[in-house]
Design an enzyme around this catalytic site. Structure first.
Site, short mmCIF file in Angstrom:
data_model
loop_
_atom_site.label_atom_id
_atom_site.label_comp_id
_atom_site.label_asym_id
_atom_site.label_seq_id
_atom_site.Cartn_x
_atom_site.Cartn_y
_atom_site.Cartn_z
N HIS A 356 0.79 -1.23 0.00
CA HIS A 356 0.00 0.00 0.00
C HIS A 356 0.83 1.28 0.00
O HIS A 356 0.27 2.37 0.13
CB HIS A 356 -0.93 0.03 1.22
CG HIS A 356 -2.11 -0.87 1.11
ND1 HIS A 356 -3.27 -0.52 0.46
CD2 HIS A 356 -2.32 -2.13 1.57
CE1 HIS A 356 -4.15 -1.52 0.53
NE2 HIS A 356 -3.60 -2.51 1.20
N LYS A 543 -9.00 12.83 4.62
CA LYS A 543 -8.06 11.71 4.62
C LYS A 543 -7.11 11.89 5.80
O LYS A 543 -7.08 12.94 6.44
CB LYS A 543 -7.28 11.63 3.31
CG LYS A 543 -6.70 12.93 2.82
CD LYS A 543 -6.11 12.80 1.43
CE LYS A 543 -7.16 12.76 0.36
NZ LYS A 543 -7.30 11.48 -0.31
N ARG A 544 -6.38 10.86 6.10
CA ARG A 544 -5.40 10.92 7.19
C ARG A 544 -4.48 12.12 7.00
O ARG A 544 -4.06 12.42 5.89
CB ARG A 544 -4.61 9.61 7.20
CG ARG A 544 -3.52 9.50 8.23
CD ARG A 544 -3.03 8.06 8.29
NE ARG A 544 -2.70 7.54 6.97
CZ ARG A 544 -1.45 7.57 6.46
NH1 ARG A 544 -0.46 8.11 7.13
NH2 ARG A 544 -1.21 7.05 5.26
N LYS A 549 0.05 13.86 1.70
CA LYS A 549 -1.31 14.10 1.21
C LYS A 549 -1.56 15.59 0.98
O LYS A 549 -2.55 15.97 0.36
CB LYS A 549 -2.33 13.50 2.17
CG LYS A 549 -2.24 11.98 2.25
CD LYS A 549 -3.23 11.40 3.23
CE LYS A 549 -3.09 9.88 3.38
NZ LYS A 549 -3.50 9.14 2.18
N THR A 651 -9.17 5.95 -1.86
CA THR A 651 -10.54 5.49 -2.09
C THR A 651 -11.56 6.61 -1.88
O THR A 651 -12.68 6.52 -2.38
CB THR A 651 -10.90 4.30 -1.18
OG1 THR A 651 -10.65 4.64 0.18
CG2 THR A 651 -10.11 3.06 -1.56
N LYS A 655 -15.28 7.52 -3.76
CA LYS A 655 -16.54 7.81 -3.07
C LYS A 655 -17.11 9.15 -3.53
O LYS A 655 -18.32 9.29 -3.75
CB LYS A 655 -16.31 7.81 -1.55
CG LYS A 655 -15.93 6.46 -0.99
CD LYS A 655 -15.36 6.58 0.41
CE LYS A 655 -14.68 5.28 0.82
NZ LYS A 655 -13.75 5.45 1.94
#
Length: 809
Positions: A356, A543-544, A549, A651, A655
């Site tokens: 991942h 998100k985390r 990110k 992901t 969504k």
């Protein structure tokens, strides 16, 4: 499993009487929630027993999915929907004087996960059940989960997540599934009376793993039930009555407390040696208990382990379950008398691994001395795996430097990703781009040696939860336009393409989004008191919280907008609200500072109502699955802005897509495949590409040069030093320009800033043309079917696990 409203009522009345000795008139919402949950649990148990009988009779191969987390959210709503019983329970509870929606709110989100890894695993369990592939998931029964996030004085504060009081109703204790795990001490080899080598553990800590089963219903009449087995730790040592009698209560409880510590918290902080050791103990506890359970069940049915690869696929989701490989070897050799070669043949054809991440710091490595101390027998097996692998590579005349890069133990470190690749039948990435990157970078040497071992399975989401359940208005419109086949055949969503020029349909899509935004604003006002403007565009990044990110890049853009409006409050702009949801690891101080920056910026904006009408920022406290189910249907822009080459898949992008949000993102992870599906006209892509990132580093990327020569960037970074709401963020400004114990701006926020800003301006232009924007939303929905977890699971079943669906009689 069809039940009438009257039958449901009788079942709930029975549970209220038997478990609480009350009538509905005397019941609280909490008691109604538990009674309803127990009814559903009984229905699932019957389905599971019938399905298990068919699996055993047909001797179907089963997948065993090992993951440190499963972010399943709430169970009652999901199971009722999948069982087709929502309407019956709703009518029944209304007759009793209760609201089903209020009863749903009595359930806490299960504290078994944190982010994308756990949500993916949960989506997979749902799809495995819906498609009726034989499957079990395994994880730890965390007492407190990760943590409950509170924002106090604009800063993240971590509190215990007390989720079990409402969550344990779904857990069925399995007293027949109890296994012992040895930690520490030493492993001594000796010969038994038959001359066979045996191993005994001396001075080890023995811990018992107790099983609890949670059942997850598939959707539809032909669906099965997936079982998620949770392991709880307790000491095998008898209670120290003598110490207790003498008043030494701490000593009396010591062993039990040490054992139970293993299953207290998800991802204990590992910025100290005790935390690292606890994480290693957790991972071994999970795989040892799970493998002992798998072997026991297999032997009961087949009486032999020789056919384990033909009847079981053990899947390691990320490197956390990597110890499954040496532990399976230990069980086969030490407990079941297989030779090394026999055991390795079985293990290497049974285990598979999903990678991942391409980030070196996220590829687990353990200090060799700690590994040896905590897991002495597993360490000796891992050493032998390593020795034999090196010998094989030497026989193949592989270059010595490459061997050093691939071996499991090197420079006093045990490398779990290398162990996974060496001991697995198949290794997959989770997006087309990511799978190519791992073959070209972190596993390039392995790919030369084992080219057939690597493959791709792009991630997916459970569209039934993230569209049908979360967005009923949009789901109803889709059913009206193309029918209901998309419930189980998500690829049929492509039928929406024929309405891409139908203004009536496009207007209805726009109206549904407006209704969802209004509903979300009301929900936020009711639950938090924060006032959202539903007339503004909802731009969301959930998100985390991690540097790669690039929530920080988003903030820099917002600061740019804020400064423009501060200079000219009357400036004509597209009103927009930026919504963030994220948790930062407790010891990740830089990430926590970014959360503080977001909240301080939000507080600053609240002081100026005129600016707030045009620009607003909201941080979603304690973001979780339930929060996402409310927020995603209301979002119009999906921020997917990681530095190219860093996000494996994502992901949340899927969504948002299926709910008609338009992606603003980099060519990273699954964004690449989303862009290929929707076309350049229906996505907003910016920033450097993966190969350009590497070239920039080789050329000596220098963020301070950008800062010096770009007036807008200089203005934004300098404002960080001044700060917001009375708090200076000069440390973040320094991180971007000088660097903090590392290279400055390591994720190239400043390099991508200008293109990000320009692309956002193009997005404004598209948004202000309602027909164009609604068409983009429709195209995204129509092309989203490929990103269903049903497709992902079919890919795994066909290409990796070799599973067949259970035939319903």
């Amino acid at each position: 499993m069809n039940k009438t409203t009257n039958e449901v009522q009788e079942l709930i009345l029975d549970k209220l009487a038997r478990y609480f000795a009350i009538t509905p008139e005397q019941a609280t919402e909490e008691q109604i929630y538990k009674a309803a949950s127990l009814v559903v649990r009984d229905i699932l148990l019957q389905k599971k027993q019938e399905n298990n009988a068919r699996i055993a009779e047909g001797k179907y191969k089963r997948v065993y999915y090992l993951c440190m987390e499963f972010l399943i959210g709430r169970s009652l709503k999901n199971n009722l929907f999948n069982l087709g019983l929502t309407e019956q329970f709703d009518k029944c509870l209304k007759k009793m004087g209760f609201s089903l929606e209020d009863i749903f709110e009595r359930e806490s989100d299960a504290g078994l996960g944190n982010g994308g890894l756990g949500r993916l695993a949960s989506c997979f369990m749902d799809s495995l059940a819906t498609l009726n592939y034989p499957a079990m998931g395994f994880t730890i029964r965390y007492e407190y989960g990760l943590f409950k996030q509170r924002i106090v004085d604009n800063q993240q504060v971590e509190l215990p997540d007390m989720w079990l009081p409402s969550g344990e109703v779904w857990m069925m204790p399995r007293s027949d599934k109890r296994f012992t795990i040895n930690l520490g001490g030493r492993a001594e080899e000796y010969l038994d009376g038959n001359g066979r080598m045996r191993v005994r553990y001396v001075d080890s800590q023995q811990i018992d793993a107790l099983a609890y089963d949670v059942m997850i219903s598939g959707y539809g009449d032909g669906a099965g039930v997936s079982v998620l087995r949770l392991w709880s730790a307790t000491s095998t040592t008898q209670f120290d009555m003598r110490s207790f009698s003498q008043g030494d209560y701490e000593k009396a409880m010591q062993r039990e407390n040490e054992a139970e510590l293993i299953t207290k918290v998800l991802y204990p902080s590992d910025d100290h040696s005790q935390g690292k050791q606890l994480r290693l103990q957790q991972e071994y506890f999970l795989v040892s208990a799970s493998l002992q359970s798998i072997i026991k069940d297999h032997l009961r049915l087949y009486k032999s382990l020789k056919n384990l690869p033909e009847k079981a696929a053990i899947h390691a989701n990320d490197t956390h379950p990597a110890l499954a490989i040496p532990e399976l070897m230990r069980l086969l050799m030490d407990e079941h008398d297989f030779s090394w070669d026999e055991a390795w043949d079985i293990a290497s054809r049974t285990v598979n691994y999903t990678n991942h991440t391409v980030m070196a710091e996220a590829l687990e490595k353990w200090d060799e001395n700690m590994f040896r101390t905590v897991l002495p027998r597993v360490y000796s097996i891992t050493c032998e795996i390593n020795r034999r692998f090196i010998a094989e590579m030497n026989d193949r005349h592989v270059d010595g430097a490459k061997i050093a890069n691939m071996q499991v133990i090197n420079n006093n470190q045990v490398k779990m990703a290398n162990l996974c690749v060496i001991g697995s039948q198949k290794v997959n990435g989770v997006s087309a781009l990511h799978s190519d990157i791992i073959k070209d970078t972190i596993f390039s040497d392995f790919n030369e040696v084992y080219p057939d071992r690597f493959t791709n399975v792009t991630n997916g989401i459970t569209h039934r939860r993230w569209l049908l359940q979360s967005n009923p208005l949009l789901s109803s419109l889709i059913e009206e336009l193309i029918g209901s086949d998309f419930h189980t055949k998500p690829e049929t969503l492509s039928g929406l393409n024929k309405f891409a020029t139908d203004k009536t349909v496009l207007d209805r899509i726009g109206e549904i989004k407006k209704q969802n935004k209004k509903a979300y604003a009301e929900y936020v006002k009711k639950t938090t008191g924060f006032a959202l403007n539903p007339e503004s565009r909802f731009d969301t990044q959930i998100k985390r919280l991690h540097e790669y990110k690039r929530q920080l890049l988003n903030v820099l853009k917002i600061v740019h907008y804020y400064l423009d409006l501060t200079d000219n409050p009357d400036k004509k702009v597209t009103p927009q609200t930026f919504i963030f949801g994220a948790k930062a690891a407790g010891g990740y101080m830089h990430a926590k500072r970014i959360i503080q920056l977001i909240n301080c910026l939000s507080k600053e904006i609240q002081k100026n109502p005129k600016i707030k009408q045009k620009l607003d920022v909201m941080f979603v406290e304690n973001y979780n699955v339930t929060q996402a189910e409310h927020l995603i249907p209301a979002s119009e822009v999906s921020e997917q802005i990681s530095l190219a080459g860093k996000e494996a898949s994502g992901t949340s992008n899927m969504k948002f897509m299926i709910n008609g949000a338009v992606t603003l993102g980099t060519l990273d992870g699954a964004n690449v495949e989303i862009g290929e599906r929707v076309g350049d006209d229906n996505i907003f892509i910016f920033g450097v590409k993966t190969d350009e990132v590497e070239r920039a580093w080789r050329a000596g990327y220098n963020s301070s040069t950008i800062y010096t020569h770009n007036d807008e960037i200089k203005r934004v970074v300098d404002r960080l030093r001044i700060g917001f709401d009375g708090e200076s963020f000069s440390d973040i400004a320094s991180y971007l320009i000088q660097g903090n114990y590392n290279v400055a701006d390591p994720y190239m926020c400043l390099l991508d800033f200008d293109d990000y800003k320009r692309t956002a301006e193009r997005m404004d232009e598209a948004y202000n043309n309602a027909d164009r924007w609604n068409k983009m939303a429709l195209v995204n929905i129509a092309q989203s079917g490929i990103f269903s977890s049903d497709r992902s699971i079919n890919d795994y079943a066909k290409n990796i696990w070799r599973l067949k669906k259970v035939k319903k009689v």
